[in-house]
Design a protein around this motif. Structure first.
Motif, PDB file in Angstrom:
ATOM      1  N   TYR A  46       0.701  -1.193   0.098  1.00 38.27           N
ATOM      2  CA  TYR A  46       0.129   0.033   0.064  1.00 38.27           C
ATOM      3  C   TYR A  46       0.805   1.328  -0.069  1.00 38.27           C
ATOM      4  N   PHE A  47       1.942   1.348   1.025  1.00 44.03           N
ATOM      5  CA  PHE A  47       2.838   2.639   1.016  1.00 44.03           C
ATOM      6  C   PHE A  47       3.556   2.819  -0.328  1.00 44.03           C
ATOM      7  N   ALA A 248      -0.741  -2.812 -11.391  1.00 50.55           N
ATOM      8  CA  ALA A 248       0.016  -3.787 -10.933  1.00 50.55           C
ATOM      9  C   ALA A 248      -0.198  -3.520  -9.394  1.00 50.55           C
ATOM     10  N   LYS A 249       0.192  -2.246  -8.826  1.00 47.46           N
ATOM     11  CA  LYS A 249       0.130  -2.433  -7.373  1.00 47.46           C
ATOM     12  C   LYS A 249      -1.190  -2.840  -6.945  1.00 47.46           C
ATOM     13  N   ALA A 250      -2.372  -2.457  -7.553  1.00 48.12           N
ATOM     14  CA  ALA A 250      -3.579  -3.066  -7.015  1.00 48.12           C
ATOM     15  C   ALA A 250      -3.682  -4.375  -7.048  1.00 48.12           C
ATOM     16  N   ALA A 251      -3.216  -4.991  -8.208  1.00 47.33           N
ATOM     17  CA  ALA A 251      -2.906  -6.504  -8.300  1.00 47.33           C
ATOM     18  C   ALA A 251      -2.231  -7.218  -7.048  1.00 47.33           C
ATOM     19  N   ALA A 252      -1.201  -6.405  -6.776  1.00 46.80           N
ATOM     20  CA  ALA A 252      -0.262  -7.033  -5.804  1.00 46.80           C
ATOM     21  C   ALA A 252      -1.145  -6.944  -4.354  1.00 46.80           C
ATOM     22  N   LEU A 253      -1.959  -5.860  -4.183  1.00 47.61           N
ATOM     23  CA  LEU A 253      -3.023  -5.897  -2.933  1.00 47.61           C
ATOM     24  C   LEU A 253      -3.962  -6.756  -3.035  1.00 47.61           C
ATOM     25  N   THR A 261     -11.844  -7.322  -0.444  1.00 43.64           N
ATOM     26  CA  THR A 261     -13.169  -8.184  -1.028  1.00 43.64           C
ATOM     27  C   THR A 261     -13.650  -7.614  -2.506  1.00 43.64           C
ATOM     28  N   THR A 262     -13.186  -6.103  -2.613  1.00 42.97           N
ATOM     29  CA  THR A 262     -13.014  -5.801  -4.050  1.00 42.97           C
ATOM     30  C   THR A 262     -11.891  -4.972  -4.378  1.00 42.97           C
ATOM     31  N   SER A 263     -11.714  -4.595  -5.564  1.00 43.22           N
ATOM     32  CA  SER A 263     -10.355  -3.936  -6.045  1.00 43.22           C
ATOM     33  C   SER A 263     -10.177  -2.852  -5.159  1.00 43.22           C
ATOM     34  N   PRO A 264      -8.809  -2.546  -4.635  1.00 44.97           N
ATOM     35  CA  PRO A 264      -8.492  -1.487  -4.056  1.00 44.97           C
ATOM     36  C   PRO A 264      -8.231  -0.480  -4.812  1.00 44.97           C
ATOM     37  N   LEU A 265      -8.314  -0.339  -6.184  1.00 43.57           N
ATOM     38  CA  LEU A 265      -7.599   0.629  -7.126  1.00 43.57           C
ATOM     39  C   LEU A 265      -8.345   1.867  -6.739  1.00 43.57           C
ATOM     40  N   PRO A 266      -9.801   2.309  -6.765  1.00 44.97           N
ATOM     41  CA  PRO A 266     -10.119   3.419  -6.368  1.00 44.97           C
ATOM     42  C   PRO A 266      -9.485   4.005  -5.129  1.00 44.97           C
ATOM     43  N   SER A 267      -9.301   3.302  -4.053  1.00 39.09           N
ATOM     44  CA  SER A 267      -8.646   3.695  -2.616  1.00 39.09           C
ATOM     45  C   SER A 267      -7.335   4.307  -2.986  1.00 39.09           C
ATOM     46  N   ILE A 268      -6.432   3.327  -3.548  1.00 41.59           N
ATOM     47  CA  ILE A 268      -5.001   3.749  -3.642  1.00 41.59           C
ATOM     48  C   ILE A 268      -4.903   4.804  -4.810  1.00 41.59           C
ATOM     49  N   SER A 269      -5.983   4.998  -5.962  1.00 39.05           N
ATOM     50  CA  SER A 269      -5.676   5.908  -6.787  1.00 39.05           C
ATOM     51  C   SER A 269      -5.925   7.154  -6.052  1.00 39.05           C
ATOM     52  N   TRP A 270      -6.905   7.485  -5.096  1.00 37.37           N
ATOM     53  CA  TRP A 270      -7.166   8.562  -4.498  1.00 37.37           C
ATOM     54  C   TRP A 270      -6.011   9.091  -3.597  1.00 37.37           C
ATOM     55  N   VAL A 271      -5.587   8.063  -2.928  1.00 40.64           N
ATOM     56  CA  VAL A 271      -4.036   8.073  -2.068  1.00 40.64           C
ATOM     57  C   VAL A 271      -3.146   8.807  -3.089  1.00 40.64           C
TER      58      VAL A 271
END
Length: 295
Positions: A46-47, A248-253, A261-271
């Motif tokens: 994540y970081f 690729a970062k979202a896939a690793a997470l 339980t769902t894709s973290p892509l929206p969250s990591i994109s916002w951050v």
């Protein structure tokens, strides 16, 4: 209280020798050993997952070691080969710890790690362990891997990254990135292990059994960086992330199924977009990961 405030304010300026934010020149890490040390099984992805993936993309021949300090047993959604367990299922800490161990192995593989270790302390409780117990283990792994570069948590709360932006970013937010007690403790233990001649990784007289019984010779990393979110921390360096790297970062997470339980892509994109704004580079880069160089 005054001492705490003073120490926090001192860290709001870039350390001597650093201006910033400046783009991290990853090519300087070619053929070096990089060690990421974090509290929980998904924290590294994540970081700094994008930064570590960028090292792979640039084929810099780095050796990556990952150390996870807790077992991550304080929360998550249990599952088995057929899918997620129903809400009524009692997901016990031992099961979560087992699942997260498998997840961290998969996540480390996605980042290209050569080594993965865990200390196994209970999640959420690092503040209750004596510093000697935690720092001796961290020091042992630093000595064993002998990293040139260490990446870890910022050892203080970041009050500019509250969980939901105090209502200003509904549906998204910093979550526990700005403050988690385990994050702060790990950052402090790593700092105390690495900071110089008095650091326990670089002094054979501290935790002497590591040297005398296990043969782990003292080691001093050349560079230490804290994960950075906001300009006041400050951010001294950043890595710009492409859309491909973000995917690729979202896939690793997503290897951490108990947490996502769902894709973290929206969250990591916002951050990553917020960090770009904090680093004052959002006009040039959409997604950024930040670091604060200590030395």
């Amino acid at each position: 209280m005054l001492l705490f405030v003073a120490s926090t304010l001192c860290l709001s300026h870039a350390p001597p020798g650093f201006t910033g934010p400046s783009q991290l020149d990853l090519s300087k890490w070619r053929n070096k050993r990089v060690m990421a040390i974090a509290a929980h099984p998904d924290d590294i992805e994540y970081f700094v997952g994008g930064t570590l993936l960028s090292l792979q993309e640039q084929q810099l021949n780095i050796s990556l070691g990952m150390l996870i300090v807790t077992n991550g047993n304080a929360g998550g959604t249990c599952y088995n080969a057929t899918g997620y367990q129903p809400p009524s299922y009692e997901c016990e800490p031992e099961e979560i710890a087992y699942l997260r161990r498998q997840e961290m192995k998969a996540g480390a593989k996605a980042l290209g790690a050569k080594k993965l270790w865990r200390c196994g302390f209970n999640d959420g409780m690092l503040i209750s362990y004596h510093e000697e117990a935690v720092r001796s283990r961290i020091s042992a792994y630093i000595r064993a891997f002998q990293p040139d570069i260490v990446l870890t948590h910022y050892p203080y709360p970041n009050f500019e990254a509250p969980q939901t932006c105090n209502g200003e970013c509904p549906g998204v937010g910093w979550d526990d990135l700005g403050f988690h007690p385990d994050h702060k403790r790990v950052g402090l233990h790593v700092l105390n292990a690495c900071y110089g001649s008095g650091g326990s990784a670089s002094n054979n007289l501290l935790f002497a059994d590591l040297y005398e019984a296990a043969g782990l010779e003292k080691w001093q990393p050349s560079e230490l960086y804290f994960f950075a979110l906001t300009k006041s921390q400050p951010i001294t360096h950043f890595t710009a992330l492409s859309n491909q790297t973000m995917m690729a970062k979202a896939a690793a997470l997503l290897n951490h199924k108990s947490q996502y339980t769902t894709s973290p892509l929206p969250s990591i994109s916002w951050v990553a977009s917020q960090v770009a704004k904090e680093a004052n580079v959002s006009d040039k880069y959409q997604f950024v990961e930040g670091l604060q160089a200590f030395f």
